[in-house]
Design a protein around this motif. Structure first.
Motif, mmCIF file in Angstrom:
data_model
loop_
_atom_site.group_PDB
_atom_site.id
_atom_site.type_symbol
_atom_site.label_atom_id
_atom_site.label_comp_id
_atom_site.label_asym_id
_atom_site.label_seq_id
_atom_site.Cartn_x
_atom_site.Cartn_y
_atom_site.Cartn_z
ATOM 1 N N TYR A 225 35.006 30.961 44.381
ATOM 2 C CA TYR A 225 36.231 30.230 44.040
ATOM 3 C C TYR A 225 35.904 29.010 43.189
ATOM 4 O O TYR A 225 36.540 28.762 42.157
ATOM 5 C CB TYR A 225 36.972 29.812 45.312
ATOM 6 N N LEU A 244 44.243 31.655 40.784
ATOM 7 C CA LEU A 244 43.413 31.179 41.885
ATOM 8 C C LEU A 244 44.261 30.469 42.944
ATOM 9 O O LEU A 244 43.974 30.571 44.143
ATOM 10 C CB LEU A 244 42.324 30.239 41.357
ATOM 11 N N GLU A 247 45.538 32.796 45.524
ATOM 12 C CA GLU A 247 44.568 33.420 46.419
ATOM 13 C C GLU A 247 44.482 32.722 47.778
ATOM 14 O O GLU A 247 43.866 33.251 48.710
ATOM 15 C CB GLU A 247 43.182 33.448 45.766
#
Length: 279
Positions: A225, A244, A247
């Motif tokens: 990440y 992102l 997520e």
């Protein structure tokens, strides 16, 4: 509720944020880690401690100074406290206490003890510092990145790794201090897993694990990440930045804010920008 118990290690899990509180019964003392969060949950921890304490001294370990991890301070009178030098010198102690009082007021919560920022009796000043209590050695590692005052603790004789707000099974990195330090701390974990016979990893939020493979997978998940976000920030790839964000588990205004703070900190550290939030 109790997430896990084996007669020596008991992991409590709060309904809030899946916050863990760990009680470890050792030969010479009782170690209590980050007691949280709701009054009835803290009472359950108190009851368990009383049932095993006998004449042993209690030690109250704080992994860092976030409000959800210090909220049970003063629920264990007479306990000696352990924390990092950075926590002892925390620049926003009153703000953390304010967050607890604000939380309690919002939900009409009353507590049976005074809410305060912990005073630290045993201050961990150095990386890899050890203290010995009776026949038990504890090894501490500085863990900045999530916050500046983070602290890893290894109970060597039991192979227990108390990780604070790192290495959750579901929670992606929340960066409040430094993205670069966060990455360095995750890489430090690799060394810790090599240098210590870790048999159980206990994060501050989520499930513990006894699987060496899963421990490495959690490091990889967090580093992946951070790397993808860093590359997206440096290249100005706002599509990836937004992907992102999605997520995060339990996607909410809170996780959105945390992700955007991650972006702001990376922009500052890698681009020299103070604020340049994604569109």
């Amino acid at each position: 509720m109790i997430q896990y118990t084996d007669g020596h290690v008991t992991i409590f899990q709060s309904a809030l944020f899946q916050t863990t509180s760990t009680v470890i019964e050792l030969d010479d003392f009782i170690l209590i880690v980050d007691p949280a969060c709701l009054p009835n949950e803290i009472r359950d921890i108190q009851s368990h401690v009383m049932s095993i304490k006998g004449n042993k001294q209690c030690y109250l370990l704080f992994t860092h100074g976030d409000y959800d991890h210090i909220i049970g301070y003063n629920a264990f009178p007479g306990a000696k406290t352990i924390g990092s030098l950075e926590m002892q010198n925390h620049p926003k102690k009153e703000h953390k206490v304010h967050l607890i009082r604000e939380f309690d007021a919002a939900y009409y919560i009353t507590r049976e003890y005074e809410v305060e920022f912990p005073a630290i009796d045993i201050v961990i000043e150095q990386d890899a510092q050890q203290i010995t209590i009776g026949s038990t050695t504890l090894t501490f590692y500085k863990a900045p990145g999530h916050t500046q005052d983070g602290l890893f603790t290894i109970v060597d004789a039991m192979g227990v790794f108390l990780a604070g707000d790192y290495l959750s099974d579901f929670e992606l990195p929340f960066i409040y201090h430094s993205a670069k330090a966060y990455e360095q701390t995750l890489n430090k974990v690799k060394t810790i897993l090599t240098d210590h016979p870790i048999r159980m990893l206990i994060p501050g939020h989520g499930q513990h694990t006894a699987s060496p493979i899963e421990m490495v997978e959690r490091i990889t998940m967090a580093l992946d990440y951070l790397e993808r976000l860093k590359n997206a920030v440096i290249s100005g790839d706002e599509m990836t930045i937004n992907e992102l964000e999605a997520e995060f588990r339990f996607l909410s205004p809170s996780t959105v804010d945390c992700h955007r703070e991650n972006v702001r900190i990376m922009q500052r550290e890698y681009l020299g920008d103070e604020i340049r939030p994604p569109k």
